[in-house]
Design an enzyme around this catalytic site. Structure first.
Site, mmCIF file in Angstrom:
data_model
loop_
_atom_site.group_PDB
_atom_site.id
_atom_site.type_symbol
_atom_site.label_atom_id
_atom_site.label_comp_id
_atom_site.label_asym_id
_atom_site.label_seq_id
_atom_site.Cartn_x
_atom_site.Cartn_y
_atom_site.Cartn_z
ATOM 1 N N SER A 71 0.835 -1.209 0.000
ATOM 2 C CA SER A 71 0.000 0.000 0.000
ATOM 3 C C SER A 71 0.864 1.250 0.000
ATOM 4 O O SER A 71 1.981 1.245 0.534
ATOM 5 C CB SER A 71 -0.880 -0.019 1.246
ATOM 6 N N TYR A 97 -0.571 0.077 10.257
ATOM 7 C CA TYR A 97 -0.838 -0.619 8.993
ATOM 8 C C TYR A 97 0.309 -0.391 8.014
ATOM 9 O O TYR A 97 0.839 -1.335 7.419
ATOM 10 C CB TYR A 97 -2.152 -0.092 8.422
ATOM 11 N N LYS A 100 2.923 -3.169 6.492
ATOM 12 C CA LYS A 100 3.097 -3.370 5.045
ATOM 13 C C LYS A 100 4.566 -3.167 4.657
ATOM 14 O O LYS A 100 5.110 -3.918 3.844
ATOM 15 C CB LYS A 100 2.195 -2.395 4.272
#
Lengths: 329, 329
Positions: A128, A152, A156
């Protein structure tokens, strides 16, 4: 060719599985069988001419070993806890986005060792643009540092490092695709902080109100779900030796503001649709998405043939073609 | 102030503990007690005016919790498997450099939660310029991407992401210092691929032969052990709010070639010392260090007051002052 898809019941996962079923092949290599797995069993995609197994599987250690024991040739690893949830639940975010990912990679390593190195699947990891964090220049190029400002994004970015290291070691032939914000998402909202980018288009087009928590000046980097599935399939067929040791690729996308989204909505749905957008500022979700960059120079990926939409009108058209009809049906 | 040092029996760890014992304080804050831990019990540093406990501890989960239960104010986390060993032993590298690091961070998180957020120690993580990988520009600035090409570098880069995320979450107030190649290392060689940078100076100065596996044109980024300890102590006293969310800092250093090292050795030890360097090419260690960058613009760290040597003659002088005498004693 044998395929494994994790996170197959998610929005991108469902569309990927549907596309695999429809195509029956990846770049002319026919698919012999596929396993589509998620926490809840994915719905079987229509029309598959290959054996498609849809299973409810939690990626615990034994499950990962079992999934890999059949030696899938291509692994699409999409399973993840989304941004808002990973921020609210520290343990769950790391457990899924880091630990389960590593268990899957380790299972492949065991299988690779068992085969004496002969087994070396293609692995496509859904990363992402949340791996980037402010401050950044107006346009981010392929050499700019990764500095996530959400858990997050950190998870990632860690997985990207693992993809590169396992690939360098010859465990698998991997690539991490940094997906733009995917819009317009069909169906009900998920817990991603970026959900409103979709709902302010989707809901008004169905005559329903949508809440806009962010200012119209907010710029974001986006692509349609169809483009996202296209990235994954393109990566599955690409000669990854062309990547060299850097196995993370920022995907191309469209740089748009919320205001530009609204103007595109007006061209399709008229003033009546735009009037259904209700402004209601929400600091916590705005803080997350405002830290994401709005513009990239995704040169490496473009040179490798990855392509996305070039206007928000086009993104709305893709939504109308792929999802809007089925939503009201 | 209570101090915890992991990896305290390593080369930098020993020097850090000796300096803490000699100073008895960090930036005028007196040290009340310290725990110095490593796989083998570190030797007690001489002259400490505080309670110094030296223990053999493997950073398993229970051990990490116990170490943190006394709520150290400053944690220096130096424990690591070095580059060459992490490359040769995949499992051990990840077990120590990633898993044990994460267990320590998690133990701090549990203790922080138990305190209702009141406990938030300073954490200094020893990272490395091995987080960078070719291709890179001649000079690497603070915005350049991290792209390790060794498992050691990948593990350090992952830990940097954890330091930033745990700091952002308020678990601890952390900073990751990317140490240059530390030369001249005293004592016997360790298993780091970079060991020869030290041995080609240290051994000839003691009348012993040393093997040079790399070409004289090889450029590297270096600082003395004294400078490295200085970085750690400076970071322990610094106002980290000035860092913002980016908690990794490339440390200043000296950009030198192996040839420049040899000329500095000639100025100190004469031709006789230089003749003790035996050239013997070794592809595997050269491949690791040749992938490390040779020059940085470490502007952020310099602005924060971190400082290193400015000539290799100075680095040799530090070795002669700090280590050479004790080596022949």
């Amino acid at each position: 060719m044998r395929i494994l898809v994790t996170g197959a019941a998610g929005m991108i996962g469902r569309k990927l599985c549907a596309r695999l079923a429809a195509d029956g092949a990846i770049a002319d290599r026919p698919i012999a069988s596929a396993r589509f797995v998620d926490l809840a069993a994915p719905a079987p995609p229509a029309g598959a001419r290959f054996a498609a197994t849809c299973e409810a599987i939690d990626l615990a250690a034994e499950a990962a070993a079992e999934l890999v024991a059949v030696r899938p040739d291509v692994v699409f690893h999409l399973a993840a806890v989304v941004s808002g949830e990973a921020e609210n639940n520290f343990d769950k975010g790391y457990a899924v986005n880091l630990d389960a990912t590593r268990r899957l990679f380790e299972a492949i390593r065991r299988e690779s060792e068992r085969s004496g190195g002969a087994y070396r699947p293609r692995l496509i990891y859904a990363s992402s643009i949340a791996v980037f964090g402010a401050p950044f220049p107006e346009t981010i190029d392929d050499d700019f540092l990764v500095a996530p400002q959400t858990s997050y994004g950190a998870q990632k970015a860690i997985a990207e490092l693992l993809v590169a290291d396992y690939s360098r070691r010859g465990v698998f032939d991997g690539v991490a695709l940094r997906l733009p914000t995917v819009v317009v998402r069909p169906g009900p909202a998920n817990r991603a902080a970026s959900g409103f980018f979709s709902s302010i288009i989707r809901e008004p087009l169905s005559g329903r109100e949508a809440i806009l928590p962010a200012p119209e000046t907010l710029r974001f980097w986006c692509a349609s779900p169809r483009a996202a599935v296209g990235f994954l399939l393109h990566a599955a067929a690409l000669d990854l030796d062309r990547l060299g040791p850097r196995r993370s690729l920022t995907m191309p996308g469209l740089s748009a503001t919320v205001g530009e989204q609204i103007e595109a909505l007006r061209r399709v749905g008229g003033d009546a649709a735009v009037r259904l957008i209700r402004r209601q500022s929400d600091e916590s979700s705005v803080r997350i998405v405002a830290g994401w960059p709005g513009r990239f120079d995704a040169r490496r990926a473009q040179a490798l043939g990855f392509a996305a939409e070039s206007s928000f009108d086009e993104i709305i058209r893709v939504y109308l073609e792929d999802d809007h009809v089925s939503a009201v049906a």
